[in-house]
Each structure stands twice: as structure tokens, then as C-alpha cells.
Design a protein around this motif. Structure first.
Motif, short mmCIF file in Angstrom:
data_model
loop_
_atom_site.label_atom_id
_atom_site.label_comp_id
_atom_site.label_asym_id
_atom_site.label_seq_id
_atom_site.Cartn_x
_atom_site.Cartn_y
_atom_site.Cartn_z
N VAL B 273 0.84 -1.20 0.00
CA VAL B 273 0.00 0.00 0.00
C VAL B 273 0.87 1.25 0.00
O VAL B 273 0.67 2.18 -0.80
CB VAL B 273 -0.94 -0.01 1.23
N ILE B 274 1.91 1.27 0.87
CA ILE B 274 2.72 2.48 0.99
C ILE B 274 3.50 2.73 -0.31
O ILE B 274 3.54 3.86 -0.81
CB ILE B 274 3.68 2.38 2.19
N VAL B 275 4.10 1.67 -0.86
CA VAL B 275 4.91 1.88 -2.06
C VAL B 275 4.03 2.29 -3.23
O VAL B 275 4.43 3.13 -4.05
CB VAL B 275 5.74 0.63 -2.40
N CYS B 276 2.82 1.73 -3.31
CA CYS B 276 1.92 2.15 -4.39
C CYS B 276 1.51 3.62 -4.23
O CYS B 276 1.41 4.35 -5.20
CB CYS B 276 0.67 1.28 -4.41
N ALA B 277 1.30 4.03 -2.97
CA ALA B 277 0.86 5.40 -2.75
C ALA B 277 2.00 6.40 -2.90
O ALA B 277 1.81 7.50 -3.40
CB ALA B 277 0.22 5.53 -1.37
N PHE B 278 3.21 5.99 -2.47
CA PHE B 278 4.38 6.89 -2.57
C PHE B 278 5.50 6.16 -3.32
O PHE B 278 6.42 5.66 -2.69
CB PHE B 278 4.91 7.28 -1.19
N PRO B 279 5.42 6.10 -4.66
CA PRO B 279 6.43 5.32 -5.38
C PRO B 279 7.86 5.83 -5.16
O PRO B 279 8.81 5.10 -5.40
CB PRO B 279 6.02 5.48 -6.84
N ARG B 280 8.04 7.06 -4.70
CA ARG B 280 9.40 7.54 -4.48
C ARG B 280 9.78 7.51 -3.01
O ARG B 280 10.78 8.10 -2.60
CB ARG B 280 9.56 8.96 -5.01
N GLY B 281 8.96 6.91 -2.18
CA GLY B 281 9.25 6.86 -0.76
C GLY B 281 8.58 8.02 -0.05
O GLY B 281 8.18 9.01 -0.67
N LEU B 282 8.48 7.88 1.27
CA LEU B 282 7.76 8.89 2.05
C LEU B 282 8.39 10.27 1.87
O LEU B 282 7.72 11.24 1.62
CB LEU B 282 7.78 8.51 3.53
N LEU B 283 9.71 10.33 2.03
CA LEU B 283 10.40 11.62 1.94
C LEU B 283 11.50 11.57 0.90
O LEU B 283 12.47 12.31 0.97
CB LEU B 283 10.99 11.99 3.31
N GLY B 284 11.38 10.66 -0.06
CA GLY B 284 12.44 10.53 -1.06
C GLY B 284 12.48 11.73 -1.97
O GLY B 284 11.48 12.41 -2.17
#
Lengths: 327, 290
Positions: B273-284
Motif C-alpha cells: 500500500v505504501i509503495v503504491c501510494a508513494f512510489p518515491r518513498g515517504l520523503l524521497g
């Protein structure tokens, strides 16, 4: 990869294909004659070869790095196994069930994986296979959980050839399946669809500029790859009559990747060569000490990356080209 | 309430262990653009050395930690020079293959030398007892791990934001070619950063051995966890890695406490879920990559 070879011409290559198929059939026949006592092992090689071929479709032809391919293999294996336990005994139908389940899992995997690129994509693929692993482990009432799924009893092939104790029928059924799939894939990778996939691998932006949808094309390839892997899984389930959790493991995915790289990705023959050599050597060495085997695999991988980035098949074709004099 | 506090303490300590190990991976990935799947292998080398020093030679815990860090760095530097440096500019698939190969070699060789058994690192008396922190008692080791994690975060922040080396490092991350044109020896910066990352991995492997036991397949078993942390946090970002470690530590620990039957199920679901929502990472940050 980064070498600037022209893509294979899509002209008439069927004589070469016939020779290639004959060579595979011959190698299978030789295996039957030379190792009549380890037909079960040879059938396992064929089953894993289908998995590695399916991985090659994604890595070698589309440039998608995935470490989750065994999720598709396992989906096929479990689907065929569950269908067999519930009364479907025709082996051909079981293979079809495996292909279907693998294809559906492939669609799902493609939909998830294509949301990211690079490292996140790799991580998604790993999370995907681990999720499948946990599901198969926890749904023990359907899948048998960590004990494995027992009680698969396939009926006779085409109603004629019963599956015997020595694995003769399973071996020849597997070899036939491999030849069929290989012929179909040789056709697919040279079709306009296959060429589009290779184009996407080289330069997705340019393919998009040509008016071709990158995502739909890749999703189609995921479904095809899933169907091939699912057939491999179903074959494994029929031949061994048991499905274990190891058929949906990260380790199997990683090993399939190693086999593919060893043989050389971007070529269907490379996938086969890598599988045979890897499993053959593993069979011998890991019986002595599993940790020696791991070290050996590691050294082989590093050596291939540094000295033969196109794998053993690449080394062979280069040698042939040099022998003929460079074109 | 008691359960919530227990979960919070465990989750925080576990998150800190993940942070100490993974921050090095995040740095190498952000800086050298190399996907180092062998990172867990270096944590494993550290654990094996520490176990040998503390258990078999009978030296103290501090000596074991020190030996693990120095030993791991001594192994890492030649590997960086002769293997990693060749794949810095290569496609990711090549890096993945090379580092999986290194992982297999590390597992095979360490188990050949030290034997394929679970390695324990005996804790000193000061760390094995409970500590009263006012409203409840927690294991001293947990407290120690938390302090170590915060110290590492603070130390790295000071190093990267406040020193000349940090300036060169950040410059090399942003634009390696321009940095080397300005006279910075980027190869030296790379080597130091790599050694630092591996030293931290070894340190994390040793102090985190209570959470992630040092066993023969350590490098493979936790490879996935470490990669997940970095891709969720975003490569090269300290605060991102910290946030990802705390978040994933919380998800994992809560899942284990409340739904022990489902093991890692929630962990991997959260990751997808997290990677789909933030493909570049949370703070990438935006990588200069197609």
C-alpha cells in the motif's frame, strides 16, 4: 542491456526454430536414455525451465526487474493442486487451470508492479511473493499450509497413459509441454507484440511517442508470463503429486533469476541452458554441503556479471560469431 | 493501556534497530546509486565477529562491538574497491545480481568458517536487567538500543549537515560529475561513505541481535525487510529512513501482538500500500533517472 546490437530481424527464421526445437527434444531424449533412474528430477528441471522462461519474458524482453516470479508459479501449482484434490483429474485440464490461475496472478502482479520503477518496483515484487507465501501458509484448510497439499491423483493423460511410479508419463508430458510452449514463445517474441516489448525495454518514452500504450502492452506480457509460469507450476504439481510452500518462496524467485542470468537473458535458449546447468550442478554439490553450493552460486553470479554479462548463451553465440568471422 | 505501552516500547526499539542497520543502505543507495542487496550480509558478518569475540574468546560486549565494526569495515573496503566500484554506473539489474552473488558468498563463507548454528552475543549484566523509568520497567537492552538509534541519527545529521565532509557528500549526491570537476575526490568520498555505512550495518547487527537473531541465513531472511525500509523511506534521506523505520516497526510489532497468527502478512500488505501510494518513498527526493 547496454550493448548496441540490432534487434533480431523478424524475417524468416523458422528453419532455425525447427532445429532449435529438435535440439530440445533430442536433449530431452538423451536425458531419458542417460538418466532413466532420475526422471522425477528431469521433470523438475522442465517445470522450473518454464518458470525461468516466464521470467525471461519479463526481464529479458521487457526490462522489468522482478524477484517475485515464483508467486505466479505457485499460483499455477496451487490452483492445479486444489482442482485435482477436488475431483478434476484430467492432466490437460489441470495444466489449463494452472495457466489460467498463473495468468490471473500475472495480471494482478502487473497492475501492482507497474506502479513503480527501479528499487520500489523490486521491493513491490518481493512483497507480492511474500504476501502470496503468507496466504498459502495461513489458508491451511485449502492449501495444506506448511504440511503441503497432498492427495493429487491425476488421471491418465489423454485417457491413455497412466502416471506411473517411475515418472515416465510425467516426463514425456512435461517435455511435450515444454516444446509446445517454447514454439509458441519463439513466435510471440518475434511478433510485433514482442518487438514492441523490446522497444519498451530500450526506450519507453519513444514507444509512447509512437502512440503505443506502454502499460497495456506490459500488462499483456505479465499475463502471458504468468500463464507460462502457471503451467510450470501445474506440471510440478502433477508430476510430484504434492504442492509445498517452497513453490511460492522468495528463494525460488531468486534462484530462477540466477538461472536466467547464468544462461543469459533476452534469449529463450539462454533460459533453458541456465536452468539445466544450475539444477544439474546443484543436484551434485548441495548434496555434499549446502553452504559450498551457496558460495559457488555467489561466485558464479559475480563472474557472470563481471565477465559475461550476456550469460553462457551470449558467450556461445559470441564464440560462434568469432569462428565464422565477424559479419 | 499496558498493552499499548508495551507495543509502543517494543515498536520504538525495533524501529531503532532497523534504523541503525538500514541508514547505511539508504546512504549508499542515495549516494552511489547502487542497490546493495548484500547490506544485510555485512550486518551478519558483524554479528558473527561479535559472537566469536564475546562468546568464544570471552572478551566484553564493548570489545565485541568494536571488533565487529572494525572487522566488517576491513572486509568492506576491498569489496568496495574491487567489486562495487565496477557496477556503480551499471543498470540496476546488474547491481542486483552482483550483490545477490556477494550475499550468497558471505553466507557460504561465514558458515563454513564459523559453523551453521545460531550465534548468540551474551549481554553484559548492565544491559540484561530491567530498568525502572518511572511509570513502568523495561528491559535495559531496549533502552540501550533506543539511545544508540537516536545517537546514530544525531551523529549522522551533524556529520552530513555540519562538517566539510558532509558538504562534499551532499554535493556528490546531487551531482557527482560537477563535484569531481570542482576538485573533490568523489571516489574517496564514496569509499568513506561505504565504509561508514557498513560499519553502521555491523553495529546494528550486533546491538539488534535480540530482535533479529544472528543465524545462518540472516543475510537473506532480512534482506527484504531492509530493502523495504529504504524504498518506503526514500533513498538517501535520513529523516525518511527514520520515519519509515518507526512506521514499519510499529506496523510489524502491532501485527505480531494483536494478530500473531498472521505473522508478516500485515507488514507486506502495508508495504504494498505504501509503495503504491508513494512510489518515491515517504520523503524521497526526485531521482535524476528515467
Amino acid at each position: 542491456m547496454s550493448e548496441t546490437r540490432p534487434l533480431a530481424a523478424s524475417g524468416r527464421r523458422w528453419p532455425r526454430d525447427v532445429i532449435g526445437l529438435a535440439a530440445i527434444a533430442l536433449a530431452g531424449g538423451a536425458g531419458y536414455v542417460l538418466f532413466p533412474d532420475s526422471l522425477a528430477f528431469l521433470t523438475r528441471i522442465i517445470s522450473i525451465a518454464l518458470l525461468v522462461l516466464s521470467l525471461d519474458l519479463l526481464i529479458g524482453y521487457c526490462g522489468i526487474a522482478t524477484l517475485g516470479q515464483s508467486a505466479l508459479y505457485g499460483a499455477g501449482a496451487y490452483a492445479a493442486g486444489i482442482a485435482a484434490v477436488n475431483g478434476l483429474t484430467d492432466p490437460v485440464a489441470l495444466i489449463a487451470v494452472g495457466a489460467l490461475a498463473g495468468g490471473v496472478a500475472g495480471l494482478l502482479m502487473g497492475a501492482v508492479l507497474l506502479r513503480a520503477h527501479g528499487l520500489p518496483q523490486l521491493v513491490l515484487s518481493i512483497a507480492f511473493v511474500q504476501l502470496f507465501h503468507e496466504m498459502a501458509n495461513k489458508a491451511a484448510s485449502i492449501t495444506g499450509g506448511s504440511d503441503g497439499l497432498y492427495g493429487i491423483a491425476p488421471g491418465p493423460l489423454f485417457g491413455l497413459f497412466a502416471f506411473d511410479l517411475y515418472g515416465k508419463t510425467a516426463f514425456f508430458a512435461g517435455l511435450g509441454l515444454l516444446l509446445l510452449v517454447f514454439a509458441a514463445l519463439s513466435f510471440v517474441v518475434r511478433s510485433p507484440f514482442g518487438m514492441t516489448c523490446r522497444g519498451i525495454k530500450e526506450d519507453p518514452l519513444r514507444i509512447r511517442a509512437m502512440g503505443i500504450g506502454v502499460r497495456p502492452t506490459l500488462i499483456k506480457m505479465f499475463a502471458l508470463s504468468g500463464a507460462v509460469a502457471g503451467m510450470g507450476g501445474a506440471l510440478g504439481a502433477i508430476a510430484t503429486q504434492v504442492v509445498g510452500l517452497d513453490s511460492v518462496s522468495f528463494e525460488l524467485s531468486a534462484n530462477a533469476l540466477v538461472m536466467l542470468v547464468l544462461g543469459g537473458f533476452g534469449s529463450l535458449y539462454g533460459a533453458l541452458i541456465g536452468t539445466v546447468i544450475f539444477l544439474g550442478v546443484e543436484h551434485e554439490v548441495s548434496a555434499i554441503n549446502p553452504f559450498h553450493w551457496m558460495t559457488l552460486v555467489g561466485v558464479m553470479l559475480i563472474a557472470v556479471v563481471l565477465f559475461a554479462p550476456r550469460g553462457l548463451y551470449g558467450v556461445m553465440t559470441d564464440a560462434v560469431a568469432r569462428w565464422r568471422g565477424r559479419p | 493501556m499496558q498493552t499499548v505501552l508495551s507495543i509502543a516500547v517494543d515498536a520504538f526499539a525495533y524501529g531503532m534497530v532497523l534504523f541503525i542497520i538500514c541508514i547505511g543502505l539508504s546512504v549508499t543507495m542515495g549516494l552511489m546509486q547502487v542497490v546493495n542487496l548484500a547490506h544485510g550480509g555485512f550486518a551478519m558478518i558483524g554479528g558473527y565477529i561479535a559472537s566469536y569475540v564475546a562468546r568464544d574468546m570471552g572478551l566484553g560486549y564493548a570489545a565485541a562491538v568494536l571488533a565487529a565494526i572494525i572487522g566488517t569495515i576491513a572486509i568492506a573496503i576491498p569489496l568496495e574497491r574491487f567489486l562495487y566500484r565496477r557496477v556503480y554506473a551499471q543498470p540496476q539489474l546488474i547491481q542486483v545480481l552482483m550483490t545477490i552473488g556477494i550475499t550468497f558468498c558471505i553466507i557460504g563463507i561465514t558458515n563454513y568458517i564459523f559453523g551453521p548454528t545460531l550465534k548468540t552475543i551474551p549481554l553484559p549484566a548492565a544491559l540484561s536487567g530491567p530498568v525502572d523509568i518511572g511509570f513502568r520497567t523495561i528491559a535495559a537492552h531496549r533502552l540501550f538500543v533506543m539511545v544508540c538509534g537516536l545517537a546514530v541519527a544525531l551523529g549522522l545529521w551533524l556529520l552530513i549537515e555540519r562538517t566539510a565532509f558532509g558538504i562534499r557528500l551532499r554535493a556528490a549526491v546531487d551531482n557527482a560529475a560537477m563535484t569531481s570537476a570542482l576538485g573533490v575526490r568523489t571516489e574517496f568520498v564514496y569509499a568513506v561513505a561505504f565504509a561508514l555505512a557498513m560499519g553502521l550495518a555491523a553495529f546494528g547487527g550486533v546491538v539488534g541481535a535480540e530482535f533479529l537473531p544472528i543465524e545462518p541465513y540472516y543475510a537473506l531472511r532480512y534482506m527484504v525487510t531492509f530493502l523495504v525500509v529504504v524504498s518506503v523511506g526514500g533513498a538517501g534521506s535520513i529523516s525518511g529512513a527514520l520515519a519509515a523505520c518507526l512506521l514499519l516497526g510499529a506496523v510489524d510489532t502491532t501485527g505480531r501482538y494483536l494478530f500473531p497468527d498472521f505473522g508478516n502478512f500485515f507488514f507486506y500488505l502495508a508495504v504494498i500500500v505504501i509503495v503504491c501510494a508513494f512510489p518515491r518513498g515517504l520523503l524521497g527526493r526526485e531521482q535524476a533517472r528515467g
